[in-house]
Enzyme design. Structure first.
Site, short mmCIF file in Angstrom:
data_model
loop_
_atom_site.label_atom_id
_atom_site.label_comp_id
_atom_site.label_asym_id
_atom_site.label_seq_id
_atom_site.Cartn_x
_atom_site.Cartn_y
_atom_site.Cartn_z
N GLY A 1 0.82 -1.22 0.00
CA GLY A 1 0.00 0.00 0.00
C GLY A 1 0.85 1.26 0.00
O GLY A 1 0.51 2.26 -0.63
N GLN B 1 15.95 34.55 -9.92
CA GLN B 1 16.68 33.39 -9.41
C GLN B 1 15.95 32.74 -8.22
O GLN B 1 15.99 31.52 -8.05
CB GLN B 1 18.09 33.82 -8.99
CG GLN B 1 19.05 32.66 -8.99
CD GLN B 1 20.47 33.09 -8.74
OE1 GLN B 1 20.76 33.89 -7.83
NE2 GLN B 1 21.39 32.61 -9.54
N GLU C 1 -1.89 5.17 5.85
CA GLU C 1 -1.05 3.98 5.59
C GLU C 1 0.31 4.08 6.31
O GLU C 1 1.33 3.64 5.81
CB GLU C 1 -0.94 3.70 4.10
CG GLU C 1 -2.34 3.44 3.52
CD GLU C 1 -2.38 2.72 2.21
OE1 GLU C 1 -1.46 1.94 1.92
OE2 GLU C 1 -3.37 2.92 1.48
N SER D 1 4.50 9.59 8.70
CA SER D 1 5.95 9.71 8.41
C SER D 1 6.77 9.17 9.57
O SER D 1 7.84 8.57 9.37
CB SER D 1 6.31 11.18 8.16
OG SER D 1 5.74 11.61 6.95
#
Ligand code: CAA
Length: 387
Positions: A246, A283, A367, A370
């Site tokens: 998953g 930039q 799922e 972190s």
């Protein structure tokens, strides 16, 4: 057409990708913002995905699937998620969390009865592991499976279940013996039409709004013996190994969301003028774009590497966790920077990066958060040290 790396040199993958990109661009893009706003489940899109074999991609043709590999799955998932993260998670749950465990642990009878219609996309599945008191720690789950004549009776509450409202079949994890901890957990395939199955609450969410996230209540639902998936006590390992797969799907979903945010940012930077020139000449903006593109490609390569390990039959627990960690955090970071590139415009619902930002957040949570991915990676690293 954009190219992202070596798998696209394979002719069959290239053709598949072209088809899925066209589908995503022509059928999903035009309705994604509206589905997000209304929260309407994309039934017609899911039917189209099913017709293309995308609801059971890694299931062999014998059982109604498309017989493709995990790298193709990751690539297609990115394409779908780049247009609609809600559609992507509906697809990911059916493929990785429902078809995959039935294919890996089911009997031939279960494959015929449940897997075949699920892989063809005629039926939709959901995966019910989390509970109100057990999100990151499902080993101590409380949903009870009491043995009764001819099977089990399931009682308990499940939380945050993607596809919970629309699913025809639900893979449910419940304990037959709490004193055994995770070794008491069993997996079942439950028909959501069974007496006692209830959708008790629908969550009102920050993102992935067109997919349903439900609380389910199992009010003494009778599950016949032949709907036990694997053996009694094998449920936790079924859940963990299923989540390995998953996590590749969610990593790829995160890539799609990030790519959408990056593409929108490049387009905006090329058109938007400030100080007498397009902001892409500044930039500060160039550095944003460079960092966004680099983080995205790094996460993509980790995701493909995990999928490749899976295809080669190698272990991929750590690789899948690395892919999900890297892709979900890159996605959130890229979506945040995308709003910065757009300035005030990015903060409005008129621009897709606002949806990317809301959709990206969940990829760092479901799922396995972190933090859970870091636990999995560290555990594997130390196990390697001792092996
Ligand atoms: N594959 C196979 N077996 C595994 C495994 C894996 N990847 N990981 C662990 N196991 C086995 C272990 O070998 C061990 O086996 P023994 O019983 O033989 O010893 C057993 O499982 C227990 O392992 P741990 O001691 O490591 O288990 P733990 O309780 O400490 O938990 C964890 C480890 C990594 C934190 C795990 O609980 C976890 O992944 N948590 C996160 C859960 C999660 O991702 N939830 C998301 C739910 S799905 C969802 O999001 C809903 C949706 O609809 C999208």
């Amino acid at each position: 057409m954009m190219h992202y790396g070596w798998p696209e040199t394979d002719e069959s993958k290239k053709m598949l990708l072209e088809q899925v990109r066209s589908l995503a661009r022509d059928k999903i893009r035009p309705i994604a913002a509206k589905s997000d706003a209304t929260g309407e489940f994309p039934h017609a899109t899911v039917k189209t995905l099913a017709e293309m074999g995308l609801m059971g991609m890694m299931v062999p043709e014998q059982w109604g699937g498309a017989g493709m590999d995990a790298v193709s799955y990751a690539m297609c998932m990115e394409e779908i998620a780049a247009e609609c993260a809600s559609t992507a998670v509906i697809m990911s749950v059916n493929n990785s969390l429902v078809c995959a465990p039935i294919l890996a642990f089911g009997t031939d009878e279960q494959k015929k009865r449940f897997l075949t219609p699920l892989a063809k996309g005629e039926k939709l599945g959901c995966f019910a592991l989390s509970e109100p008191g057990h999100g990151s720690d499902p080993g101590g789950l409380e949903c009870l499976a009491t043995p009764v004549d001819g099977g089990f009776k399931i009682r308990g509450t499940k939380n945050w279940i993607t596809n919970g409202k629309e699913a025809d079949y639900c893979i449910v994890f419940a304990t037959a013996d709490r004193t055994k901890g995770h070794r008491g957990i069993c997996a079942f395939i439950v028909d959501t039409k069974a007496k006692g199955f209830q959708v008790s609450k629908l969550e009102d969410k920050l993102g992935i709004c067109a997919s349903s996230t439900a609380q389910l209540f199992f009010d003494d639902v009778f599950v016949p013996q032949d709907c036990l998936l694997g053996k009694v006590g094998e449920g936790f390992k079924i859940a963990m190994s299923t989540l390995d797969g998953g996590r590749i799907g969610i990593a790829a979903q995160a890539l799609g969301i990030a790519r959408s945010a990056l593409d929108a940012s490049k387009k905006f930077a090329a058109e938007r003028e400030q100080f007498g020139a397009p902001i892409m000449k500044l930039q500060a903006i160039q550095f944003f774009i460079a960092d966004m593109a680099t983080r995205l490609q790094g996460a993509r390569l980790l995701t493909w590497a995990a999928a490749r390990n899976k295809d080669l039959g190698l272990r991929y627990t750590k690789e899948a966790a690395m892919a999900k960690l890297s892709a979900s955090e890159a996605s959130m970071w890229i979506a945040t920077k995308a709003i910065q590139v757009h300035g005030g415009y990015g903060y409005t619902k008129e621009y897709s990066v606002e949806r990317n930002f809301r959709d990206a957040k969940i990829t760092e949570i479901y799922e396995g958060t972190s933090e859970i991915q870091r636990i999995v990676i560290a555990a594997q690293e130390f196990a390697e040290l001792n092996s």
